[in-house]
Design a protein around this motif. Structure first.
Motif, PDB file in Angstrom:
ATOM      1  N   GLY A  16     -68.507 -31.313  17.186  1.00 41.79           N
ATOM      2  CA  GLY A  16     -68.663 -32.474  16.302  1.00 41.79           C
ATOM      3  C   GLY A  16     -67.933 -32.380  14.978  1.00 41.79           C
ATOM      4  N   LYS A  31     -71.608 -25.719  23.976  1.00 43.30           N
ATOM      5  CA  LYS A  31     -70.576 -26.740  24.194  1.00 43.30           C
ATOM      6  C   LYS A  31     -69.216 -26.292  23.628  1.00 43.30           C
ATOM      7  CE  LYS A  31     -70.295 -31.636  24.500  1.00 43.30           C
ATOM      8  NZ  LYS A  31     -70.736 -32.933  24.089  1.00 43.30           N
ATOM      9  N   GLU A  38     -72.206 -22.182  16.426  1.00 43.12           N
ATOM     10  CA  GLU A  38     -73.213 -22.829  17.291  1.00 43.12           C
ATOM     11  C   GLU A  38     -74.633 -22.436  16.874  1.00 43.12           C
ATOM     12  OE1 GLU A  38     -72.325 -22.036  21.407  1.00 43.12           O
ATOM     13  OE2 GLU A  38     -70.830 -23.646  21.452  1.00 43.12           O
ATOM     14  N   ALA A  59     -74.370 -36.940   9.620  1.00 42.28           N
ATOM     15  CA  ALA A  59     -75.295 -35.900  10.101  1.00 42.28           C
ATOM     16  C   ALA A  59     -76.132 -35.331   8.952  1.00 42.28           C
ATOM     17  CB  ALA A  59     -74.517 -34.785  10.797  1.00 42.28           C
ATOM     18  N   LEU A  92     -78.786 -29.284  14.269  1.00 42.85           N
ATOM     19  CA  LEU A  92     -77.665 -30.198  14.517  1.00 42.85           C
ATOM     20  C   LEU A  92     -77.344 -30.241  16.000  1.00 42.85           C
ATOM     21  CD1 LEU A  92     -75.324 -28.985  11.628  1.00 42.85           C
ATOM     22  CD2 LEU A  92     -76.684 -31.085  11.677  1.00 42.85           C
ATOM     23  N   GLU A  93     -76.869 -31.395  16.431  1.00 41.99           N
ATOM     24  CA  GLU A  93     -76.375 -31.534  17.808  1.00 41.99           C
ATOM     25  C   GLU A  93     -74.954 -30.985  17.829  1.00 41.99           C
ATOM     26  OE1 GLU A  93     -77.803 -32.697  20.556  1.00 41.99           O
ATOM     27  OE2 GLU A  93     -79.702 -33.196  19.611  1.00 41.99           O
ATOM     28  N   PRO A  94     -74.305 -30.697  18.921  1.00 42.84           N
ATOM     29  CA  PRO A  94     -74.916 -30.581  20.234  1.00 42.84           C
ATOM     30  C   PRO A  94     -75.552 -29.205  20.420  1.00 42.84           C
ATOM     31  CG  PRO A  94     -72.571 -30.221  20.387  1.00 42.84           C
ATOM     32  CD  PRO A  94     -72.872 -30.452  18.944  1.00 42.84           C
ATOM     33  N   LYS A  95     -76.121 -29.026  21.593  1.00 41.32           N
ATOM     34  CA  LYS A  95     -76.788 -27.773  21.919  1.00 41.32           C
ATOM     35  C   LYS A  95     -75.754 -26.630  22.012  1.00 41.32           C
ATOM     36  CE  LYS A  95     -81.054 -29.291  22.795  1.00 41.32           C
ATOM     37  NZ  LYS A  95     -81.017 -30.093  21.557  1.00 41.32           N
ATOM     38  N   CYS A 112     -75.524 -24.200  13.659  1.00 41.97           N
ATOM     39  CA  CYS A 112     -75.830 -25.622  13.936  1.00 41.97           C
ATOM     40  C   CYS A 112     -77.243 -25.745  14.513  1.00 41.97           C
ATOM     41  CB  CYS A 112     -74.834 -26.205  14.940  1.00 41.97           C
ATOM     42  SG  CYS A 112     -73.198 -26.478  14.286  1.00 41.97           S
ATOM     43  N   ALA A 113     -77.547 -24.886  15.472  1.00 41.45           N
ATOM     44  CA  ALA A 113     -78.862 -24.964  16.122  1.00 41.45           C
ATOM     45  C   ALA A 113     -79.967 -24.699  15.108  1.00 41.45           C
ATOM     46  CB  ALA A 113     -78.936 -23.951  17.276  1.00 41.45           C
TER      47      ALA A 113
END
Ligand SMILES: Cc1ncc(COP(=O)(O)O)c(C=O)c1O
Length: 387
Positions: free
Chosen positions: A285, A373, A359, A308, A367-370, A362-363
């Motif tokens: 993203g 990705k 990642e 976001a 935040l998306e995505p999981k 973010c998690a």
């Protein structure tokens, strides 16, 4: 507890590999030591040959800023005009530097995230007589690559008497650039795409730049006067300022690694790694501040997904907790994203580790995505390249 080292992903200094660190840890010798003199001489000769320089390569203790000032000091004199082509914070640095020197300074500025065209440079240079023009190959504040080859061609064709100064600090050693494109001073420092620790400034000067320096007679600057260093670069048994002995060994090892990889392959690797890394970050993203065609192969500004509501400081602190040291954005991008370097001696492990940490950060912030990705895209890219 096992402590995982933090990945140094700021856009310089970049990760320093073991064999370079080993050179820094060697027992220091006298600067008159015969083996050191031979090492230093070989380093300067290799730098000069590899970047197709018909003048001289200089290696002095200092940073990129010192090399910028060295170029201006030796290629221009008070009262002359200089055109600063700037597409960010580091391009702008030349403006103040040149004004302090007493030059007539005009600036061709681009809005953040974009860059001027060679035609615009031509139009500015056509307005009056300029002794020199500066180009920042990659501006580290925007992650945008300047159209350097196009500017070189335009200068050769239309303004052959104007000297070209190139700030290659965030590019040289990672992005294609040769002195014989028509560059008069190319400057960089040890801690970026060369993958060496900070401490050395490097500058390649064309034969024409050396002539210009000679024509100036005595100049106000002393430490970085070409005329002071020329005898040393040609014969390192001569003294002007104490050489940074261990750093010179470190740079020599850095250059050996570059030669082992081959410059052409190194440039191609930077393009490949940047493409794959950016694709993975986009899958998470993030958007780069630079447009696709002007993206630097050496570093990226990743803007947070719009809407976001990402808290910049919280994100970067979390990312550091997860093992990646990033840099905050500057100027117009401050607070809107973060900067990651992907230059120098970095490999697949670094890229995988960096995306995995992003990642997890973010998690942790919801935040998306999981998670997964970005890594899926990265791994597919790495495997498709097969290198
Ligand atoms: C493009 C560019 N020019 C110049 C500099 C200044 O270099 P230094 O901090 O080594 O003085 C930097 C530093 O990041 C840079 O990115």
């Amino acid at each position: 507890m096992i402590k995982t080292p933090k990945l140094l992903m700021i856009p310089g200094p970049t990760p320093v590999v073991r064999s370079i660190l080993d050179q820094m840890a060697r027992e220091t010798v006298a600067f008159g030591d015969a083996n050191f003199i031979s090492d230093f001489k070989g380093l300067v000769a290799d730098l000069k040959a590899l970047w197709r320089c018909d003048g001289e390569a200089f290696v002095v203790a200092g940073t990129g800023t010192l090399a910028m000032e060295m170029a201006v000091a030796n290629l221009t004199q008070r009262g002359e005009n200089i055109l600063v082509c700037s597409h960010g914070f580091f391009g702008d640095r030349f403006i103040d530097m040149c004004a302090r020197k007493g030059l007539g300074v005009d600036a061709l500025k681009s809005s953040w995230g974009t860059v001027y065209t060679p035609d615009q440079v031509d139009a500015e240079l056509s307005k009056k007589k300029y002794a020199a023009v500066t180009v920042t190959h990659v501006d580290t504040s925007t992650g945008v690559l300047a159209p350097l080859k196009g500017v070189c061609d335009t200068l050769r064709k239309k303004h052959p008497d104007t000297l070209l100064i190139v700030d290659g600090v965030a590019a040289t050693g990672g992005v294609e650039c040769w002195m014989d494109w028509g560059i008069d001073a190319l400057l960089t420092c040890s801690q970026k795409a060369f993958g060496v620790a900070p401490g050395l400034a490097m500058l390649w000067a064309s034969a024409r730049a050396l002539e210009k320096r000679k024509s100036l007679g005595a100049i106000p600057e002393s430490y970085f006067d070409f005329e002071r260093w020329l005898p040393v670069m040609r014969d390192p048994s001569k003294y002007w300022g104490t050489p940074a002995i261990n750093m010179i060994w470190a740079l020599k090892e850095g250059l050996r690694l570059i030669q082992e990889e081959g410059l052409e392959e190194r440039y191609a690797r930077h393009i490949r790694q940047a493409r794959i890394f950016v694709a993975a970050m986009e899958a998470l993203g993030f958007k780069t501040a630079a447009t696709q065609e002007r993206r630097a192969p050496t570093l990226s500004i990743f803007l947070y997904p719009e809407g976001a509501g990402v808290d910049d400081v919280a994100f970067r602190v979390k990312l550091a907790d997860e093992g990646v040291q990033s840099a905050g954005c500057l100027g117009e991008f401050a607070g809107k994203g973060f900067r990651l370097g992907h230059m120098g001696n970095i490999d697949k492990h670094v890229l995988v580790g960096a995306v995995a940490a992003v990642e997890r950060a973010c998690a942790a912030l919801g935040l998306e995505p999981k998670p997964g990705k970005g890594l899926t895209v990265l791994q597919a890219g790495l495997m498709a390249e097969g290198k």
